[in-house]
Design an enzyme around this catalytic site. Structure first.
Site, PDB file in Angstrom:
ATOM      1  N   LYS A   1      -2.402 -15.208   8.508  1.00 26.44           N
ATOM      2  CA  LYS A   1      -2.110 -16.643   8.354  1.00 26.44           C
ATOM      3  C   LYS A   1      -1.589 -16.926   6.948  1.00 26.44           C
ATOM      4  O   LYS A   1      -0.566 -17.589   6.781  1.00 26.44           O
ATOM      5  CB  LYS A   1      -3.367 -17.473   8.595  1.00 26.44           C
ATOM      6  CG  LYS A   1      -3.247 -18.941   8.170  1.00 26.44           C
ATOM      7  CD  LYS A   1      -4.506 -19.748   8.392  1.00 26.44           C
ATOM      8  CE  LYS A   1      -5.482 -19.667   7.258  1.00 26.44           C
ATOM      9  NZ  LYS A   1      -5.217 -20.536   6.100  1.00 26.44           N
ATOM     10  N   ASN A   2      -2.293 -16.428   5.933  1.00 22.12           N
ATOM     11  CA  ASN A   2      -1.954 -16.826   4.563  1.00 22.12           C
ATOM     12  C   ASN A   2      -0.685 -16.163   4.042  1.00 22.12           C
ATOM     13  O   ASN A   2      -0.119 -16.607   3.048  1.00 22.12           O
ATOM     14  CB  ASN A   2      -3.135 -16.588   3.630  1.00 22.12           C
ATOM     15  CG  ASN A   2      -4.263 -17.581   3.932  1.00 22.12           C
ATOM     16  OD1 ASN A   2      -4.049 -18.577   4.642  1.00 22.12           O
ATOM     17  ND2 ASN A   2      -5.453 -17.307   3.442  1.00 22.12           N
TER      18      ASN A   2
ATOM     19  N   CYS B   1      -8.598 -27.228   3.751  1.00 22.50           N
ATOM     20  CA  CYS B   1     -10.056 -27.161   3.857  1.00 22.50           C
ATOM     21  C   CYS B   1     -10.702 -27.916   2.695  1.00 22.50           C
ATOM     22  O   CYS B   1     -10.250 -27.846   1.560  1.00 22.50           O
ATOM     23  CB  CYS B   1     -10.512 -25.705   3.818  1.00 22.50           C
ATOM     24  SG  CYS B   1      -9.961 -24.772   5.238  1.00 22.50           S
TER      25      CYS B   1
ATOM     26  N   ARG C   1      -9.319 -29.280  -5.175  1.00 17.38           N
ATOM     27  CA  ARG C   1      -8.277 -28.257  -4.999  1.00 17.38           C
ATOM     28  C   ARG C   1      -7.086 -28.664  -5.849  1.00 17.38           C
ATOM     29  O   ARG C   1      -6.101 -29.186  -5.384  1.00 17.38           O
ATOM     30  CB  ARG C   1      -7.938 -28.098  -3.514  1.00 17.38           C
ATOM     31  CG  ARG C   1      -9.158 -27.605  -2.732  1.00 17.38           C
ATOM     32  CD  ARG C   1      -8.839 -27.118  -1.351  1.00 17.38           C
ATOM     33  NE  ARG C   1      -8.144 -25.827  -1.359  1.00 17.38           N
ATOM     34  CZ  ARG C   1      -7.848 -25.164  -0.236  1.00 17.38           C
ATOM     35  NH1 ARG C   1      -8.143 -25.701   0.919  1.00 17.38           N
ATOM     36  NH2 ARG C   1      -7.225 -24.005  -0.289  1.00 17.38           N
TER      37      ARG C   1
ATOM     38  N   ASP D   1     -12.796 -16.057   1.412  1.00 17.16           N
ATOM     39  CA  ASP D   1     -12.560 -16.471   2.805  1.00 17.16           C
ATOM     40  C   ASP D   1     -13.421 -15.693   3.787  1.00 17.16           C
ATOM     41  O   ASP D   1     -13.377 -15.959   4.985  1.00 17.16           O
ATOM     42  CB  ASP D   1     -11.079 -16.333   3.169  1.00 17.16           C
ATOM     43  CG  ASP D   1     -10.229 -17.300   2.387  1.00 17.16           C
ATOM     44  OD1 ASP D   1      -9.003 -17.111   2.340  1.00 17.16           O
ATOM     45  OD2 ASP D   1     -10.794 -18.248   1.789  1.00 17.16           O
TER      46      ASP D   1
ATOM     47  N   ARG E   1      -6.992 -23.444  13.585  1.00 17.56           N
ATOM     48  CA  ARG E   1      -5.956 -23.391  12.531  1.00 17.56           C
ATOM     49  C   ARG E   1      -5.663 -21.951  12.134  1.00 17.56           C
ATOM     50  O   ARG E   1      -4.588 -21.613  11.666  1.00 17.56           O
ATOM     51  CB  ARG E   1      -6.436 -24.151  11.283  1.00 17.56           C
ATOM     52  CG  ARG E   1      -6.435 -25.650  11.380  1.00 17.56           C
ATOM     53  CD  ARG E   1      -6.773 -26.252  10.036  1.00 17.56           C
ATOM     54  NE  ARG E   1      -5.952 -25.651   8.998  1.00 17.56           N
ATOM     55  CZ  ARG E   1      -6.314 -25.584   7.710  1.00 17.56           C
ATOM     56  NH1 ARG E   1      -7.475 -26.085   7.327  1.00 17.56           N
ATOM     57  NH2 ARG E   1      -5.526 -25.041   6.812  1.00 17.56           N
TER      58      ARG E   1
HETATM   59  C1  EPZ Z   1      -5.571 -19.811  -0.998  1.00 20.99           C
HETATM   60  O1  EPZ Z   1      -5.878 -21.159  -1.333  1.00 20.99           O
HETATM   61  C2  EPZ Z   1      -5.960 -19.643   0.459  1.00 20.99           C
HETATM   62  N1  EPZ Z   1      -5.158 -20.537   1.281  1.00 20.99           N
HETATM   63  C3  EPZ Z   1      -7.448 -19.942   0.658  1.00 20.99           C
HETATM   64  O2  EPZ Z   1      -7.751 -19.577   2.002  1.00 20.99           O
HETATM   65  C4  EPZ Z   1      -8.278 -19.046  -0.265  1.00 20.99           C
HETATM   66  O3  EPZ Z   1      -9.634 -19.464  -0.200  1.00 20.99           O
HETATM   67  C5  EPZ Z   1      -7.777 -19.123  -1.705  1.00 20.99           C
HETATM   68  O4  EPZ Z   1      -6.358 -18.895  -1.777  1.00 20.99           O
HETATM   69  C6  EPZ Z   1      -8.466 -18.097  -2.603  1.00 20.99           C
HETATM   70  O5  EPZ Z   1      -8.201 -16.813  -2.118  1.00 20.99           O
HETATM   71  C7  EPZ Z   1      -3.911 -20.149   1.608  1.00 20.99           C
HETATM   72  O6  EPZ Z   1      -3.457 -19.076   1.238  1.00 20.99           O
HETATM   73  C8  EPZ Z   1      -3.122 -21.099   2.469  1.00 20.99           C
HETATM   74  P1  EPZ Z   1      -6.235 -20.747  -5.255  1.00 20.99           P
HETATM   75  P2  EPZ Z   1      -5.350 -21.768  -2.750  1.00 20.99           P
HETATM   76  O7  EPZ Z   1      -5.133 -21.514  -5.850  1.00 20.99           O
HETATM   77  O8  EPZ Z   1      -4.042 -21.185  -3.082  1.00 20.99           O
HETATM   78  C9  EPZ Z   1      -8.430 -22.987  -8.839  1.00 20.99           C
HETATM   79  C10 EPZ Z   1      -8.417 -19.851   4.221  1.00 20.99           C
HETATM   80  O9  EPZ Z   1      -9.580 -19.878   4.625  1.00 20.99           O
HETATM   81  N2  EPZ Z   1      -7.109 -23.582  -9.089  1.00 20.99           N
HETATM   82  O10 EPZ Z   1      -6.190 -19.250  -5.306  1.00 20.99           O
HETATM   83  O11 EPZ Z   1      -5.491 -23.243  -2.679  1.00 20.99           O
HETATM   84  C11 EPZ Z   1      -9.070 -23.483  -7.560  1.00 20.99           C
HETATM   85  O12 EPZ Z   1      -9.778 -24.697  -7.798  1.00 20.99           O
HETATM   86  C12 EPZ Z   1      -8.060 -20.608   2.958  1.00 20.99           C
HETATM   87  O13 EPZ Z   1      -7.489 -19.171   4.739  1.00 20.99           O
HETATM   88  C13 EPZ Z   1      -6.930 -24.375 -10.211  1.00 20.99           C
HETATM   89  O14 EPZ Z   1      -7.849 -24.593 -10.996  1.00 20.99           O
HETATM   90  O15 EPZ Z   1      -6.458 -21.187  -3.743  1.00 20.99           O
HETATM   91  C14 EPZ Z   1      -9.981 -22.348  -7.174  1.00 20.99           C
HETATM   92  O16 EPZ Z   1     -11.188 -22.462  -7.910  1.00 20.99           O
HETATM   93  C15 EPZ Z   1      -9.173 -21.507   2.509  1.00 20.99           C
HETATM   94  N3  EPZ Z   1      -5.695 -24.930 -10.436  1.00 20.99           N
HETATM   95  C16 EPZ Z   1      -9.233 -21.104  -7.652  1.00 20.99           C
HETATM   96  O17 EPZ Z   1      -8.273 -21.577  -8.616  1.00 20.99           O
HETATM   97  C17 EPZ Z   1      -4.631 -24.713  -9.589  1.00 20.99           C
HETATM   98  O18 EPZ Z   1      -3.528 -25.225  -9.870  1.00 20.99           O
HETATM   99  C18 EPZ Z   1      -8.501 -20.349  -6.563  1.00 20.99           C
HETATM  100  O19 EPZ Z   1      -7.617 -21.258  -5.919  1.00 20.99           O
HETATM  101  C19 EPZ Z   1      -4.841 -23.895  -8.452  1.00 20.99           C
HETATM  102  C20 EPZ Z   1      -6.081 -23.337  -8.226  1.00 20.99           C
END
Ligand code: EPZ
Length: 431
Positions: A22-23, A117, A122, A307, A399
């Site tokens: 998916k991702n 989610c 986020r 995840d 989803r």
């Molecule tokens: C991706 O979300 C995935 N979603 C999530 O999977 C997954 O949990 C996550 O990566 C971590 O592996 C998709 O790929 C569509 P991040 P994303 O940016 O990109 C902080 C699922 O179940 N952060 O890696 O939104 C954030 O708060 C979903 O398939 C900032 O501070 O996650 C978090 O603590 C749920 N500023 C950490 O980084 C930013 O600008 C990781 O977030 C961006 C993120």
């Protein structure tokens, strides 16, 4: 409202095949609009996030053709820029990738703040930091992000991400791939879906190297050609079925996987005393001795994936002893534990830590999926519980898991997809 109804206590046995990731798919589909030709993407999971992404891309003027349920052709050649503040985008997090893709294609973008989610804040500050470093300015007005590069040509730059972010790494790659000069992303995410995206873009003619390490270099190119590309298997779907096999103390072979992508999950299950046999493209999981408690800390890849945190917590709630789960990526990803408690789980939560006192048997109950992986955790708990578990809000689960009822049923689970319009829980999964 449709539900899943599970009668627990059946050992899962047999083989199950994993769908496309998916991702990876939700990043590669928007990336395809950067092409100057038609792209054919194969092994796409048939899940609602993909349906939603295709609707968004169509709204933006891309020509989308469903070749079959797992193959999509995208023709972006007639797309013109349009402001697309579109409430569809609030349906998932990955819609934010349209910012990077539109910026890479038109040097501007205007999209709704993304949804997805709900497990705490986020932010997208790192995404915006990358866009600014590439020479674009932005403002956020009435829930819409407007990003624009005044001289219409993004310029290569050096970006050091403050946090390891999958989304920011994806978005910066999409914006930089057709920019002028070299872009270096330091502290980049290393997930398999990041590597899959880079491989897809390089097949189109991009010049990206270092994906899968924490330094990704992108030399901008003028043109990206249309290609045919197949998505990698979903490591989290695979991990979910591994946990389902273990919680029922079954014996399951999971096919169409890349074992390397599952190493942190395999290591954790082996630490619990699970037998794991690894083959070229499959992995066998079975139990022949009592399981041991263990501690889990979620980390960016190659650490234990966040995840998989809800799924392994559900599993640990049936393993004797006290296990500690530390959710080190998200600030509030334990909402589902309230639902597990309805099933008798003994789990206390303090901030990012969950203390799991394993019990002999969970008890079936009526529970609600609070997000995608929380829903998967409730299924895992229901498979193990005594009696019947009814899960509502299953739209969250649909989803990210293709044919989950059919796949679990083929392994011997008693699970039905029940629609409200049918009385007496008539099984609708085959409709
Ligand atoms: C991706 O979300 C995935 N979603 C999530 O999977 C997954 O949990 C996550 O990566 C971590 O592996 C998709 O790929 C569509 P991040 P994303 O940016 O990109 C902080 C699922 O179940 N952060 O890696 O939104 C954030 O708060 C979903 O398939 C900032 O501070 O996650 C978090 O603590 C749920 N500023 C950490 O980084 C930013 O600008 C990781 O977030 C961006 C993120």
């Amino acid at each position: 409202m449709d539900k899943f109804v599970i009668s627990g206590g059946h050992k899962l046995k047999g083989t199950v095949s994993i769908s496309g990731a998916k991702n990876a798919a939700v990043a590669i589909l928007p990336a395809a609009i950067l092409s100057d030709g038609i792209c054919r993407i194969e092994n796409i999971p048939a899940i609602s996030d993909i349906t939603l992404m295709c609707r968004i891309l169509r709204d933006m003027g891309a020509n989308i053709k469903m070749i079959n349920k797992n193959t999509i052709e995208i023709d972006p050649t007639k797309m013109t820029f349009r402001e697309t503040p579109n409430d569809l985008m609030r349906g998932m997090r990955a819609s934010c990738y349209l910012m990077g893709a539109l910026l890479g294609k038109f040097s501007k973008a205007s999209v709704c703040l993304p949804g997805g989610c709900d497990f705490g804040t986020r932010p997208i500050d790192q995404h915006l930091k990358g866009f600014k470093a590439l020479g674009a300015d932005y403002n956020i007005h009435s829930g819409v992000i407007n990003v624009k590069c005044e001289d219409n040509k993004l310029k290569g730059t050096h970006i050091y991400l403050d946090v390891v972010s999958v989304g920011a790494t994806v978005n910066i790659m999409l914006a930089a791939v057709k920019s002028e000069g070299l872009t270096v992303i330091e502290n980049a995410a290393k997930e398999p879906h990041i590597v899959d995206l880079a491989n897809f873009l390089n097949c189109m003619g991009a010049d990206i190297f270092g994906a899968g390490t924490d330094v990704i270099k992108i030399r901008g190119v003028q043109e990206l050609k249309g290609v045919t590309y197949s998505i990698i298997p979903d490591q989290i779907e695979a991990g979910t079925y591994m946990a389902a096999a273990v919680v029922t103390r079954g014996d399951v072979t999971i096919e169409n996987v890349i074992p390397k992508h599952l190493e942190s999950i395999t290591a954790k299950l082996e630490e619990m005393g699970v037998n794991v046999e690894t083959f070229d493209e499959s992995i066998r999981v079975f139990c022949n001795k009592p399981l041991k408690k263990c501690n889990v800390k979620t980390m960016p890849h190659p650490g234990f994936p966040t995840d998989m945190q809800p799924q392994i917590t559900a599993l640990l709630s049936t393993v004797e002893g006290t296990s500690i789960v530390n959710e080190a990526v998200w600030d509030n990803r334990f909402r589902y534990i309230e639902e597990l408690r309805r099933m008798g789980a003994k789990i206390s939560v303090d901030g990012r830590l969950a203390v799991v006192e394993g019990i002999e048997t969970l008890t079936g109950a009526n529970v609600s999926a609070t997000d995608l992986r929380a829903g998967a955790a409730l299924i895992i708990a229901g498979l193990s519980a005594k009696g019947k578990t009814t899960i509502d809000n299953i739209n969250h689960i649909e989803r990210g898991y293709e044919n989950i009822v059919e796949k679990l049923t083929s392994l011997g689970a008693d699970i039905k997809h029940v629609s409200d319009i049918f009385s007496n829980e008539e099984d609708v999964s085959g409709i």
